[in-house]
Design an enzyme around this catalytic site. Structure first.
Site, PDB file in Angstrom:
ATOM      1  N   ASN A 152      39.113  11.122  13.223  1.00  0.00           N
ATOM      2  CA  ASN A 152      39.685  10.442  14.390  1.00  0.00           C
ATOM      3  C   ASN A 152      39.223   8.988  14.300  1.00  0.00           C
ATOM      4  O   ASN A 152      38.405   8.518  15.076  1.00  0.00           O
ATOM      5  CB  ASN A 152      39.210  11.114  15.681  1.00  0.00           C
ATOM      6  CG  ASN A 152      39.777  12.523  15.783  1.00  0.00           C
ATOM      7  OD1 ASN A 152      40.953  12.748  15.540  1.00  0.00           O
ATOM      8  ND2 ASN A 152      38.932  13.478  16.116  1.00  0.00           N
ATOM      9  N   ASP A 182      42.058  26.804  12.788  1.00  0.00           N
ATOM     10  CA  ASP A 182      41.037  25.758  12.877  1.00  0.00           C
ATOM     11  C   ASP A 182      39.621  26.300  12.713  1.00  0.00           C
ATOM     12  O   ASP A 182      38.890  26.426  13.703  1.00  0.00           O
ATOM     13  CB  ASP A 182      41.151  25.057  14.245  1.00  0.00           C
ATOM     14  CG  ASP A 182      40.239  23.846  14.342  1.00  0.00           C
ATOM     15  OD1 ASP A 182      39.732  23.434  13.291  1.00  0.00           O
ATOM     16  OD2 ASP A 182      40.052  23.337  15.465  1.00  0.00           O
ATOM     17  N   LYS A 225      42.761  22.854   5.682  1.00  0.00           N
ATOM     18  CA  LYS A 225      41.634  23.704   6.070  1.00  0.00           C
ATOM     19  C   LYS A 225      41.808  25.089   5.461  1.00  0.00           C
ATOM     20  O   LYS A 225      42.934  25.486   5.115  1.00  0.00           O
ATOM     21  CB  LYS A 225      41.555  23.810   7.594  1.00  0.00           C
ATOM     22  CG  LYS A 225      41.208  22.486   8.253  1.00  0.00           C
ATOM     23  CD  LYS A 225      40.992  22.621   9.755  1.00  0.00           C
ATOM     24  CE  LYS A 225      40.718  21.233  10.365  1.00  0.00           C
ATOM     25  NZ  LYS A 225      40.384  21.267  11.790  1.00  0.00           N
ATOM     26  N   GLU A 228      46.751  15.708  17.017  1.00  0.00           N
ATOM     27  CA  GLU A 228      45.840  15.528  18.137  1.00  0.00           C
ATOM     28  C   GLU A 228      45.794  14.079  18.624  1.00  0.00           C
ATOM     29  O   GLU A 228      44.725  13.507  18.822  1.00  0.00           O
ATOM     30  CB  GLU A 228      44.438  16.029  17.770  1.00  0.00           C
ATOM     31  CG  GLU A 228      44.442  17.505  17.392  1.00  0.00           C
ATOM     32  CD  GLU A 228      43.066  18.126  17.186  1.00  0.00           C
ATOM     33  OE1 GLU A 228      42.140  17.390  16.793  1.00  0.00           O
ATOM     34  OE2 GLU A 228      42.933  19.338  17.422  1.00  0.00           O
ATOM     35  N   GLU A 278      31.049  24.400  14.051  1.00  0.00           N
ATOM     36  CA  GLU A 278      31.757  24.127  15.299  1.00  0.00           C
ATOM     37  C   GLU A 278      32.041  25.408  16.085  1.00  0.00           C
ATOM     38  O   GLU A 278      31.820  25.463  17.292  1.00  0.00           O
ATOM     39  CB  GLU A 278      33.072  23.392  14.997  1.00  0.00           C
ATOM     40  CG  GLU A 278      33.922  23.188  16.234  1.00  0.00           C
ATOM     41  CD  GLU A 278      35.207  22.411  15.957  1.00  0.00           C
ATOM     42  OE1 GLU A 278      35.418  21.959  14.821  1.00  0.00           O
ATOM     43  OE2 GLU A 278      36.000  22.256  16.900  1.00  0.00           O
ATOM     44  N   ARG A 307      45.707  14.821   5.470  1.00  0.00           N
ATOM     45  CA  ARG A 307      45.358  16.124   6.039  1.00  0.00           C
ATOM     46  C   ARG A 307      46.592  16.896   6.533  1.00  0.00           C
ATOM     47  O   ARG A 307      47.510  16.324   7.113  1.00  0.00           O
ATOM     48  CB  ARG A 307      44.352  15.963   7.188  1.00  0.00           C
ATOM     49  CG  ARG A 307      43.025  15.434   6.669  1.00  0.00           C
ATOM     50  CD  ARG A 307      42.028  15.247   7.768  1.00  0.00           C
ATOM     51  NE  ARG A 307      41.300  16.430   8.141  1.00  0.00           N
ATOM     52  CZ  ARG A 307      41.163  16.880   9.375  1.00  0.00           C
ATOM     53  NH1 ARG A 307      41.774  16.296  10.393  1.00  0.00           N
ATOM     54  NH2 ARG A 307      40.420  17.935   9.630  1.00  0.00           N
ATOM     55  N   ARG A 331      31.507  17.124  16.704  1.00  0.00           N
ATOM     56  CA  ARG A 331      31.122  18.455  16.203  1.00  0.00           C
ATOM     57  C   ARG A 331      29.829  18.391  15.371  1.00  0.00           C
ATOM     58  O   ARG A 331      29.663  19.155  14.422  1.00  0.00           O
ATOM     59  CB  ARG A 331      32.234  19.100  15.376  1.00  0.00           C
ATOM     60  CG  ARG A 331      33.604  19.022  15.988  1.00  0.00           C
ATOM     61  CD  ARG A 331      33.654  19.603  17.362  1.00  0.00           C
ATOM     62  NE  ARG A 331      34.978  19.470  17.978  1.00  0.00           N
ATOM     63  CZ  ARG A 331      35.220  19.769  19.238  1.00  0.00           C
ATOM     64  NH1 ARG A 331      34.261  20.177  20.030  1.00  0.00           N
ATOM     65  NH2 ARG A 331      36.413  19.651  19.743  1.00  0.00           N
TER      66      ARG A 331
HETATM   67  C1  BDP Z   1      38.967  20.520  15.292  1.00  0.00           C
HETATM   68  C2  BDP Z   1      37.926  19.802  16.072  1.00  0.00           C
HETATM   69  C3  BDP Z   1      38.252  18.374  16.333  1.00  0.00           C
HETATM   70  C4  BDP Z   1      38.687  17.692  15.052  1.00  0.00           C
HETATM   71  C5  BDP Z   1      39.846  18.439  14.471  1.00  0.00           C
HETATM   72  C6  BDP Z   1      40.262  17.937  13.117  1.00  0.00           C
HETATM   73  O1  BDP Z   1      37.744  20.498  17.286  1.00  0.00           O
HETATM   74  O2  BDP Z   1      37.122  17.782  16.874  1.00  0.00           O
HETATM   75  O3  BDP Z   1      39.025  16.384  15.277  1.00  0.00           O
HETATM   76  O4  BDP Z   1      39.504  19.780  14.258  1.00  0.00           O
HETATM   77  O5  BDP Z   1      39.943  18.602  12.139  1.00  0.00           O
HETATM   78  O6  BDP Z   1      38.299  21.566  14.663  1.00  0.00           O
HETATM   79  O7  BDP Z   1      40.905  16.915  13.016  1.00  0.00           O
END
Ligand code: BDP
Length: 705
Positions: free
Chosen positions: A231, A397, A392, A323, A425, A356, A189
């Site tokens: 990640n 998101d 967040k 994810e 993003e 997180r 991103r």
């Molecule tokens: C999303 C993004 C992704 C991130 C994820 C995150 O698309 O690339 O890894 O959040 O915050 O907004 O972990």
């Protein structure tokens, strides 16, 4: 044009302008350009006020203080500032802590200083030894550096400089950038080139940009940086990388910038056999179960190893069970078990864990917006004291607009760290001019009513609502290797605004824009006002041409840039657009009210009731919380479908207006910046039009009036 005429033109344009623009500005100097003050009267007064400086003591931070004062005032005042050992004349700047500076001690400001903490500072116009002086005083050297940048900002922005009486300290303790930088140099991103960190060349080669980066952050009071993506690749914890990190930390340290790392929860495991897997580690254990004694020991040993290399290491940021990232739930444990094993390893050294809350396991609830709350609220009070839960701003998101994340206010025993996204993003990448401070203010000012009226997200974040023992805010960075750091010149304003709000969330978005414009573009009053107006409405315009009235997540799959409302097939339904907008012949929007998923019940009363009822739900969130008939009467008297169309049109209109406004600045801002922004605005208009045309054509297939 040949080079001589180009230079002449540039010189001419500098003289023409009342502001202080230089020619061919590639944006690399950010808001720290220190161009000469053009107003002669003001220049004279400033020269009298700041003719010499006394900075006692010698340390890396104090050397930076001296360097910055010299660089700033020499540029701004077109002078050659000298440094002295004693106060011998009017117009002396005195910088020091009570410990290191006798003149500061003599002022007797101890009680005022005591209230400032380690990072705060005082700036005062004062008489010292019978001379007129400007004093920057602090408890720690880093406070002096922040005070120096504050004073320079006042000179840059042409603020009043006589009778200075400034008391400043941050409202939030941990003010961090989160980089989503991968080890291969790409940025998740990221829209401004490659990663700033050159892992292959480190530790031997220190890119000068590392220092520039630390300096820019220090100028805003940002005091920590997580250098790698959430990640996380586990190799970041290998000894060879720790050496590279040591080199970075050494550059950052005198600027008060602590280094933090994202870690992969499965790090104690053997490396994954499958390339690209998010599951393996760098160890040799068979498990990463947080309750396993060997795993606990592994993390303790790793923490010890890190602190031997980086004694002031900040701590870990963790994305777990989200994810595809591994986490404690893989072993039947909960999030607090996972966070606490890391917290235990870091605690002896003063390190923290930022765990997180960005989780959305489909098994938790059919509505993605409800999942994090359901997983985390039951764990309130179970986390170790050095753990933040980092959430967040909204429950899905980083959409162009979301209602506030219901976790804020709902975890009184667990310090919540607010995660904002500076990188755009879902807001047009670095192609669209979107000033984000108004959005962040909307979240910060939002009243959760957790403890009755006046329970704003700002108060949750700064700890005053629940008396948190530690407080923090994070911004997902928008920086990269591009000359102008952020891709779009105006994206610099978002980095700037994040830092300023992290220091003081009570600053207004307008004030921050004014500062940034004067430091970056022009000190001309009229030009400044014009640009500020453009910036202030740009976020609302972006919402209008992308996702008005509470629509969300209808972007292109994966890329998250253009529109794709028809996106219906994906590995997970909560990645598709149709899951979110739910358009059908009856209407559009996600019913999250008590007749639907009941996500509204996660908010405190009376917010809950306000959101729950179509009649009282603010229209900006309407389709977030309700499935609304196309012919529903809006406050304007229009039907919903008419109102949706009006929003898309208004968004485009705004971009056109920005273009027209920008044209009026031709010759009044730097020519290179002018054409850079001009080109970006063309793209923005094309994109906004595409958004409208695609979304309206799609919704038209359902809409009935
Ligand atoms: C999303 C993004 C992704 C991130 C994820 C995150 O698309 O690339 O890894 O959040 O915050 O907004 O972990």
């Amino acid at each position: 044009m040949n080079s001589t005429s180009h230079i002449l033109l540039c010189i001419a344009s500098v003289f023409l302008l009342t502001g202080s623009v230089a020619c061919a500005d590639d944006g690399s100097g950010l808001w720290l350009k220190y161009h000469r003050i053009a107003d002669e009267a003001r220049l004279r007064t400033c020269r009298q006020s700041f003719s010499t400086a006394v900075v006692q003591g010698d340390s890396a931070t104090l050397r930076i203080v001296r360097e910055e004062i010299k660089r700033g005032l020499d540029g701004l005042l077109d002078a050659n500032l000298s440094f002295g050992e004693a106060i011998r004349q009017d117009g002396t700047i005195i910088v020091g802590t009570v410990q290191t500076s006798a003149p500061i001690r003599s002022l007797g400001w101890d009680t005022d200083l005591e209230k400032l903490g380690p990072e705060g500072f005082l700036i005062r116009s004062s008489q010292v030894n019978g001379h007129r002086a400007t004093v920057i005083a602090a408890n720690e050297e880093i406070g002096l550096l922040y005070g120096t940048f504050d004073l320079l900002r006042r000179v840059q922005t042409q603020a009043a400089l006589d009778k200075l009486n400034v008391t400043s300290h941050p409202r939030i303790q941990y003010r961090l950038l989160n980089h989503w930088d991968n080890m291969d140099g790409s940025i998740e991103r990221g829209y401004a080139g490659r990663s700033l960190w050159q892992w292959d060349a480190l530790p031997a080669r220190i890119d000068p940009r590392y220092r520039d980066y630390a300096r820019a952050n220090a100028s805003l009071g940002i005091n920590g940086t997580v250098v790698n993506s959430v990640n996380a690749n586990p190799i970041i914890l290998q000894p060879a990388y720790l050496e590279k990190l040591r080199a970075l930390a050494e550059v950052f340290r005198p600027y008060g910038l602590k280094l933090f790392l994202s870690i992969r929860f499965s790090s104690p495991l053997r490396p994954a056999r499958q390339a690209g897997s998010r599951r393996g580690g760098i160890g040799n254990l068979e498990t990463a179960d947080p309750l396993d004694p060997e795993v606990r020991q592994w993390w303790k040993d790793k923490a010890k190893e890190i602190y031997e290399v980086i004694p002031d290491f900040g701590g870990f940021l963790v994305k777990a069970n989200s994810e595809g990232m591994p986490g404690p739930q893989d072993y039947g444990r909960h999030h607090a078990d996972g966070a606490n094993v890391l917290a235990e390893a870091l605690a002896p050294y003063g390190g923290i864990v930022m765990w997180r809350a960005f989780v959305y396991d489909a098994k938790t609830d059919p509505d993605r917006a409800k999942r994090a709350y359901k997983e985390f609220v039951p764990l309130d009070g179970v986390f170790a004291p050095n753990v933040f839960v980092q959430a967040k701003n909204g429950p899905i998101d980083f959409q162009p607009r979301e209602p506030v994340h219901p976790l804020f206010g709902a975890m009184p025993k667990t310090p919540l760290m607010l995660e904002l996204q500076i990188t755009q993003e879902y807001l047009g990448h670095s192609k669209h001019l979107v000033y984000l401070a108004p959005m962040w203010k909307e979240y910060l000012d939002f009243d959760t009513h957790a403890e009755g009226p006046g329970s704003s997200v700002a108060k949750v974040t700064d700890g005053s609502l629940h008396d948190y023992a530690m407080t923090g805010i994070a911004g997902v960075a928008n920086t990269g290797s591009d000359a102008n750091w952020c891709g779009h010149l105006f994206a610099q304003a978002n980095w700037y605004a994040f830092g300023r709000l992290a220091w003081d969330h009570q600053l207004s978005a307008e004030t921050i824009a004014d500062e940034w414009i004067r430091m970056t573009l022009s000190r001309d009053e009229q030009a400044g006002q014009t640009v500020r107006l453009m910036m202030m409405g740009s976020w609302e315009a972006c919402i209008s041409y992308m996702t008005p009235l509470g629509l969300h997540h209808i972007m292109q799959a994966g890329f998250h840039y253009g529109p794709q409302p028809s996106y219906a097939r994906a590995p997970r339904e909560d990645w598709t657009s149709v899951y979110y907008h739910r358009a059908d012949s009856n209407g559009v929007g996600f019913d999250r009210s008590s007749t639907g998923s009941n996500a509204t019940s996660q908010y405190f009363s009376p917010v809950r009731e306000r959101f729950d009822d179509v009649a009282t739900c603010p229209e900006k969130y309407l389709l977030w919380f309700h499935h609304v008939p196309w012919d529903h009467k809006m406050a304007s008297g229009r039907t919903l479908w008419q109102e949706i169309r009006r929003h898309y049109d208004a968004g485009i209109e705004y971009v056109k207006q920005m273009q027209e406004t920008w044209e009026t600045l031709k010759g009044r801002v730097d020519p290179e910046i002018f054409s850079h922004v001009q080109t970006k605005l063309e793209t923005q208009l094309q994109d906004a039009t595409l958004w409208r045309d695609t979304c309206l054509a799609y919704f038209q297939t359902f809409a009935q009036e």
